[in-house]
Design a protein around this motif. Structure first.
Motif, mmCIF file in Angstrom:
data_model
loop_
_atom_site.group_PDB
_atom_site.id
_atom_site.type_symbol
_atom_site.label_atom_id
_atom_site.label_comp_id
_atom_site.label_asym_id
_atom_site.label_seq_id
_atom_site.Cartn_x
_atom_site.Cartn_y
_atom_site.Cartn_z
ATOM 1 N N UNK A 633 90.548 68.544 1.496
ATOM 2 C CA UNK A 633 89.620 69.344 2.311
ATOM 3 C C UNK A 633 88.320 69.603 1.540
ATOM 4 N N UNK A 634 88.451 69.984 0.282
ATOM 5 C CA UNK A 634 87.267 70.297 -0.519
ATOM 6 C C UNK A 634 86.441 69.051 -0.827
ATOM 7 N N UNK A 635 87.122 67.928 -1.054
ATOM 8 C CA UNK A 635 86.399 66.703 -1.405
ATOM 9 C C UNK A 635 85.693 66.071 -0.212
ATOM 10 N N UNK A 636 86.165 66.343 1.000
ATOM 11 C CA UNK A 636 85.571 65.728 2.191
ATOM 12 C C UNK A 636 84.420 66.537 2.771
ATOM 13 N N UNK A 637 84.157 67.703 2.176
ATOM 14 C CA UNK A 637 83.084 68.555 2.715
ATOM 15 C C UNK A 637 81.714 67.892 2.625
#
Length: 1023
Positions: A633-637
Motif C-alpha cells: 500500500x505504501x509503495x504504490x502511493x
C-alpha cells in the motif's frame, strides 16, 4: 448408578458396544464433508435487468424504482438497494436471517410478474438470483504458454485441460477466462463501398447467404434413395477474396471492396501470471461436495494432464481453498494433540499412576470418535470451527472422567475392592457429574435463538462442543468404571508429589479456616477486585471477527474512467516492478480490464486491474499478510492518477471494516458530503484507503437524432442506431470452418473512419429511396459527460464511504469517527449518515450474544435447581459466574485482544464450565451434612477432599487450551479469543471459588438456620 454397575458387571457386552461405537465413529469421520467454514445461507437475493442503450437516470426511473417498490412489499424484507447503470440495473433484496430463501425467491418472481407490463417492452424478463457462497470458485488456475501465444494457450485450455477437469467428481463447472481467439476481419472503406453502391448491411447479407452447407432433399436412382447435400461453404480466405459481389458497376470480387485480415478478436481483458500472458481457469464445486476431496481430485487430474502438455506450458494454482483448509485443520488437530498431551501430563502428575492416566487418556479418543458420530448424524461438516469446538472441548472432555476416576481411586485407597470402588465411586459422584455436564451443554441452547452471521459461524462450534461433552459423559459413566474395575492399580508409594500435594491440602485447609472466620471480608475483597477489573475496559477494544492470515493479498487498481486498456497495462507494469522487490510474494496474477460485481450489466472496465497475490507459506515468512499488504500500500502511493486499494485477511463474508453510508436525494450533494467524510476520516489513526463508491461519469459521445429531418428521408431512429453500432462494433457476417474450428468473419468499418466525431458524422445511412444520407444530416453529435451509475437504498439515493483499518481495533476507530463526524459535519435537510459494514454486524452480534449469555445464566440455574431440588444451593453456586469477569478482562488486557464475537462465545462457554467446580464442592458438602456433620466441619472436610479433582479438572481444561491461546498454526485466529477468555476466566474463577463459595455457603447457611430457629420460636410462642 445402575449404568455404571451394568458396565462393571457386564464387561464383555459393554466392550462390544464400545468397539461398535468406535467403528461407527471412524466410518462417520471418513464420510464427514470437509470445508473451511460451515455451510452458510445468506438471506440475500438479487434481481438483474438489462436494458441496452438506456442511461442510468432512465433505468432508475423506468426499472429500478418500480422493482424496488414491489420488492419492498414482500414479507421479511429488511432492505432493498439498487444500482442503476448504463445498460442495466442490479437490485439487491436483503431478508431477515432465518428466511426460507427458496420460498422468498419464488415470491420475488411472482411479484415481478405483477409489474412486467409496466416495464418497457424492450426489457427482457428480469432474472432472480440467490447469493450462494458455494458459487465462489474453490480453485483458480493460470496457464502460460512459452511463446506467450494466447490463441494457442486458449485452444489448449479449452480442448485439453477443461474437458478433463469437467469430469472430476464434485466439479460443477469450469470457466475459462482471458486469452484470445482468431477472427477474420473485413475492413470497409465507406467511401469505396458507396462508390460501388453497396451498403454494409447488403454486403453482410450476401456474404452470409453464400456460405451454406444445407440438405436439398433426396433423389431416386437405380433403386436407391440418395440424399442431396448442397455445399457452398467457405473453406479458406481465398474463397472470401474471390466471392463475387453484384454492384452497380458490375460484379466484383469481395477482395476488391474490402481489406481482408486474418487477425484476433479485439481484446478488452488480459491476464498475466508473474508478468507472463496467461489464460485463467475457475473451478466451482457442486453443492454439498467435499471441498478437500474435490480439490485433491483436481490436483490428481492436473498431474495426469501435465504429462501430456507441450514443453514449456505451465499450470499454476492462483488460489486453492483446500490448501488453507488442510493447513487450518492440521493446525487445529495439532493443537488438540498438544492439549491432550498436556492434559495427560496433569493427570499423571496428580495421580502418579500410569494405569490410571492411561484410563483417562483412552477416554479422550473414545469421546472424540463418538463426537464424530454425533456430527455425522446431525449433518455437520468437518471445518475450522467444528474442529475448534473439539479443541476447546479437549480439556473439558476429561473433566468428568477425572472426577469419577479420582473418586474411584479414593475409594480404592479406603479399602474397597476394584468392582465395589468402581460402582460406589461412580454412584456417589454421578449425579454431580451429570449436573455439571448439563450446565455446560445447556449454555449452547440460547444460540439456537440467535440469528445473523455470528450464529451461522458459531452454531456448528457450539454443537461440536456440546456433542463432545455428551460423549465425555457417556465415557465417564460407562467406560471409566469398566476400565477402572479391570486395570486400576493403587500405588502404595508415598511419592514426593503426593507428599507435596498433602502440604498444599493442609495449607488450603488453613486458608479455609481463616476465611470461614471472617466470611464477610472475603466477599468484600472479591467485590472490590470485581469492580476494579472494570477499570481495564477503556484499554480493551472491540472487533467483529479477528483477521485470518490466508496468505493472500488483493489489489484493485483503477485509472480515471474511460482510460484505455493500454494505459491500464502501463500502470500494471509500474505495479509489477514494485512487487518484484517484496520477498514474501510467491506468485502474482493480474487481470487487466477487470470486472466488478456488477459485471452482469457493465461488462469489462478497461480502466481497472485486479491482482490476486499468493504469499509464501506462513512458516517461510516473518510477516503477516496484513503487514505485507501495508508495505504494498505504501509503495504504490507514488503511481500517478491511480486509485489503488490493497486488501488482506478478507474472509469473504464480512463487510468492510469501516462503511459509512450517506443518503439523500441529490447525487451531487451526496458526492460533496462523501468527499468531506473521506477527508475527515483519513486523519483518524488506523484508517487506511478511505474511498467512496461514487464514480464520476464516463466521457461519452451523444448522438441526438433530429426526427423531423430523418423522417423526410424515410429513416427511423432504430436504423440510425443499428448503422452506428455496425460501423463501430462490426457485425459477424458468417463463420469460416478451418482446422476443426469455426472462425468469425466480422464486417467492420476501418478504424480510421470512426476515430473522431468528424469521421463519425460522415457515416452514410441507407434511405429507402436508395439515397446515401450522411449521419450529420439527420443528427447532431456532441461530446458529453454522462453519469456512470446511481445507487439507491430504501428508495433514497446513497453513496458509501469504505475504508480498511490497521493496528487499531474496530470499536475504537468507529467511535472516534462517529465523534469526529458529529462535530465537523453539518448535514443539509433530508440527508443522513449511517454506519454499516463490520461495525453494524458487530453491534448486532454483541446484542444477540449478550442476550444469549443472560439466558444461559438462567438455564444453568434451572438445571442446578432441578439437580439439587432446591433454589438455595444453586443460588450460592451462581456466585462463581460473575467472578470470571476479573479473569476475562485481565486476559484480554494482557494479550492485547479486543472483545469480539469469539470472546463472547468464550464467555458463553465459560458460564457453563465455571459452575462445575462449585457443583462438585457443594454436592459433597450436602452429602456430609446429610450424614449429620456440622456445616463448618463439612466445609473444612469437603474443601480439601475435593481440592484434587477441582484442580485436576481446571488444569486439564486450561492446559488443553494453551496451544489455542498461543495461536499456533494457520486458521486458529477465530478460536484464539475464545481460548483466552476460557483460560484466564477459569484460572481466576477456580482460585476465587475455592474460598468465596465456602464463605457464601456458610453465611447463607447460618442465615437459614437463624431464620428456621426464629420461625420455630414464634411457632412455640403461638402454641
Amino acid at each position: 448408578m445402575k449404568i455404571a454397575k451394568l458396565s462393571v458387571l457386564r464387561p464383555v457386552a459393554m466392550s462390544m458396544v464400545i468397539v461398535l461405537i468406535l467403528i461407527l465413529g471412524l466410518v462417520s469421520l471418513r464420510d464427514l464433508p470437509v470445508d473451511l467454514f460451515p455451510e452458510m445461507t445468506f438471506p440475500v437475493a438479487a434481481v438483474t435487468v438489462t436494458y441496452n442503450g438506456a442511461g442510468p437516470e432512465e433505468i432508475e426511473q423506468l426499472i429500478s424504482r418500480p422493482i424496488e417498490e414491489i420488492m419492498s412489499s414482500i414479507p421479511n424484507v429488511e432492505s432493498v438497494s439498487s444500482t442503476s447503470r448504463t445498460g442495466g440495473a442490479l437490485i439487491l433484496v436483503s431478508f431477515g436471517w432465518g428466511t426460507d430463501m427458496d420460498f422468498a425467491t419464488l415470491n420475488m418472481r411472482e411479484r415481478l410478474d405483477f409489474i412486467r407490463d409496466s416495464l418497457p417492452r424492450e426489457v427482457p424478463m428480469p432474472m432472480v438470483l440467490r447469493f450462494d457462497p458455494s458459487l465462489l470458485p474453490i480453485t483458480q488456475l493460470a496457464i502460460t504458454e512459452p511463446n506467450g501465444d494466447l490463441i494457442t494457450a486458449k485452444k489448449l485450455v479449452e480442448n485439453e485441460i477443461k474437458p478433463f477437469l469437467d469430469s472430476v467428481d464434485g466439479v460443477a463447472a469450469v470457466t475459462v477466462e482471458g486469452g484470445t481467439e482468431q477472427e477474420i476481419q473485413l475492413l470497409v472503406d465507406p467511401n469505396k463501398l458507396n462508390s460501388f453502391g453497396v451498403s454494409l448491411s447488403q454486403l453482410q447479407q450476401i456474404i452470409g447467404s453464400e456460405n451454406l452447407n444445407i440438405p436439398g432433399g433426396s433423389l431416386q436412382d437405380q433403386n436407391q434413395n440418395l440424399p442431396i447435400r448442397i455445399t457452398s461453404q467457405f473453406s479458406s480466405i481465398y474463397d472470401l477474396e474471390t466471392l463475387p459481389i453484384p454492384t452497380r458497376q458490375g460484379t466484383v470480387a469481395l477482395g476488391t471492396l474490402v481489406e481482408i485480415k486474418d487477425t484476433t478478436k479485439p481484446i478488452t481483458q488480459e491476464s498475466y501470471l508473474n508478468g507472463e500472458p496467461s489464460v485463467g481457469l475457475s473451478i466451482l464445486k457442486a453443492s454439498g461436495a467435499n471441498t478437500v476431496t474435490v480439490s485433491r481430485g483436481i490436483n490428481k487430474r492436473l498431474d495426469e494432464i501435465k504429462k501430456n502438455l507441450p514443453d514449456g506450458v505451465e499450470i499454476k494454482a492462483i488460489f486453492d481453498q483446500s490448501k488453507f483448509i488442510e493447513q487450518s485443520i492440521r493446525a487445529v488437530a495439532l493443537n488438540m494433540l498438544l492439549g491432550s498431551i498436556l492434559a495427560a501430563g496433569v493427570l499423571y502428575m496428580f495421580l502418579r499412576n500410569f494405569r490410571s492416566t492411561l484410563i483417562i487418556g483412552f477416554s479422550i479418543p473414545i469421546s472424540i470418535v463418538t463426537t464424530f458420530l454425533f456430527m455425522y448424524f446431525s449433518g455437520q461438516t468437518l471445518n475450522v470451527l467444528t474442529l475448534g469446538g473439539l479443541a476447546l472441548g479437549i480439556g473439558m472432555m476429561v473433566d468428568n472422567a477425572i472426577v469419577i476416576l479420582e473418586n474411584i481411586y479414593r475409594k480404592r485407597q479406603l479399602g474397597y475392592s476394584l468392582k465395589d470402588a468402581a460402582i460406589e465411586g461412580t454412584s456417589e459422584i454421578g449425579g454431580a457429574i451429570i449436573a455439571s455436564t448439563l450446565t455446560t451443554v445447556v449454555v449452547f441452547l440460547p444460540i439456537i435463538f440467535v440469528d445473523g452471521l455470528a450464529a451461522q459461524l458459531f452454531k456448528p462450534l457450539a454443537l461440536s462442543v456440546a456433542f463432545s461433552l455428551l460423549a465425555s459423559l457417556f465415557t465417564a459413566l460407562i467406560i471409566v468404571p469398566l476400565l477402572s474395575s479391570t486395570f486400576m492399580k493403587v500405588s502404595d508409594e508415598d511419592s514426593s508429589f503426593q507428599h507435596g500435594f498433602s502440604r498444599v491440602t493442609d495449607w488450603y485447609r488453613g486458608i479455609l479456616q481463616k476465611v470461614l472466620k471472617r466470611p464477610k471480608m472475603t466477599i468484600f475483597v472479591t467485590l472490590i477486585a470485581f469492580l476494579a477489573s472494570f477499570g481495564l475496559t477503556p484499554f480493551i477494544g472491540q472487533e467483529f471477527l479477528p483477521a485470518q492470515d490466508q496468505g493472500f493479498v488483493g489489489i484493485d487498481a483503477r485509472l480515471p474512467a474511460a482510460s484505455s486498456l493500454g494505459a491500464t497495462f502501463e500502470m500494471v507494469q509500474d505495479i509489477d516492478r514494485i512487487l518484484e522487490n517484496i520477498e514474501e510474494i510467491d506468485l502474482s496474477y493480474v487481470t487487466v480490464g477487470g470486472t466488478d460485481n456488477f459485471s452482469m450489466a457493465a461488462g469489462t472496465q478497461t480502466n481497472r486491474a485486479n491482482y490476486n497475490i499468493l504469499l509464501k507459506e506462513l512458516s517461510d515468512r516473518t510477516r503477516s499478510d496484513v503487514q505485507v499488504a501495508e508495505e504494498i500500500r505504501n509503495k504504490l502511493k507514488g503511481i500517478p492518477n491511480a486509485d489503488i486499494r490493497v486488501s488482506a485477511s478478507d474472509s469473504g463474508f464480512t463487510g468492510d471494516p469501516v462503511s459509512i453510508t450517506i443518503k439523500g436525494s441529490d447525487t451531487e450533494t451526496l458526492r460533496a458530503i462523501s468527499d468531506e467524510v473521506i477527508e475527515i476520516i483519513s486523519k483518524v489513526e488506523g484508517v487506511r484507503e478511505p474511498s467512496s463508491n461514487f464514480t464520476a461519469g464516463n466521457p461519452e459521445i451523444t448522438v441526438n437524432i433530429n426526427r423531423e429531418r430523418a423522417s423526410t428521408y424515410g429513416i427511423g431512429s432504430a436504423q440510425i442506431a443499428s448503422t452506428i453500432n455496425d460501423a463501430t462494433r462490426g457485425l459477424v457476417s458468417t463463420r469460416l470452418a478451418r482446422s476443426g474450428d469455426e472462425i468469425d468473419v466480422r464486417l467492420i468499418v476501418d478504424d480510421r473512419y470512426t476515430t473522431s466525431i468528424e469521421d463519425l458524422s460522415k457515416l452514410l445511412i441507407d434511405a429507402p429511396t436508395g439515397e446515401k444520407v450522411p449521419l450529420h444530416a439527420v443528427a447532431s453529435i456532441d461530446r458529453d459527460q454522462g453519469p456512470n451509475q446511481i445507487r439507491r437504498a430504501d428508495r433514497l439515493r446513497e453513496v458509501t464511504v469504505r475504508a480498511s483499518i490497521l493496528n487499531r481495533d474496530l470499536g475504537s476507530i468507529t467511535n472516534e469517527i462517529e465523534e469526529t463526524l458529529r462535530a465537523e459535519i453539518t448535514l443539509p435537510a433530508g440527508y443522513r449518515i449511517s454506519f454499516g459494514g463490520q461495525n453494524e454486524q458487530m453491534q448486532d452480534a454483541f446484542f444477540k450474544l449478550g442476550g444469549a449469555i443472560a439466558l444461559a445464566v438462567v438455564l444453568v440455574y434451572m438445571v442446578m435447581a432441578a439437580r439439587f431440588e432446591s433454589f438455595f444451593y444453586p443460588f450460592i453456586i451462581m456466585f462463581s459466574v460473575p467472578v470470571t469477569v476479573i479473569g476475562i478482562l485481565v486476559g484480554l488486557f494482557v494479550t492485547f485482544q479486543p472483545l469480539g464475537v469469539g470472546s463472547l462465545v468464550g464467555i458463553l462457554i465459560l458460564t457453563g464450565i465455571v459452575v462445575n467446580n462449585a457443583i462438585v464442592l457443594i454436592d459433597y458438602i450436602i452429602i456430609l451434612k446429610s450424614k449429620g456433620v456440622d456445616t463448618y466441619e463439612a466445609i473444612l472436610e469437603a474443601g480439601p477432599t475435593r481440592l484434587r479433582p477441582i484442580l485436576m479438572t481446571a488444569l486439564t481444561t486450561i492446559l488443553g487450551l494453551i496451544p489455542l491461546t498461543l495461536g499456533f498454526g494457520e486458521g486458529t485466529e477465530i478460536q484464539q479469543p475464545m481460548a483466552i477468555v476460557i483460560v484466564f476466566g477459569l484460572s481466576f474463577a477456580t482460585f476465587i471459588t475455592l474460598v468465596l463459595i465456602p464463605s457464601i455457603f456458610l453465611l447463607f447457611d447460618q442465615w437459614k438456620e437463624k431464620r428456621a430457629k426464629k420461625k420455630g420460636l414464634v411457632g412455640n410462642v403461638e402454641s
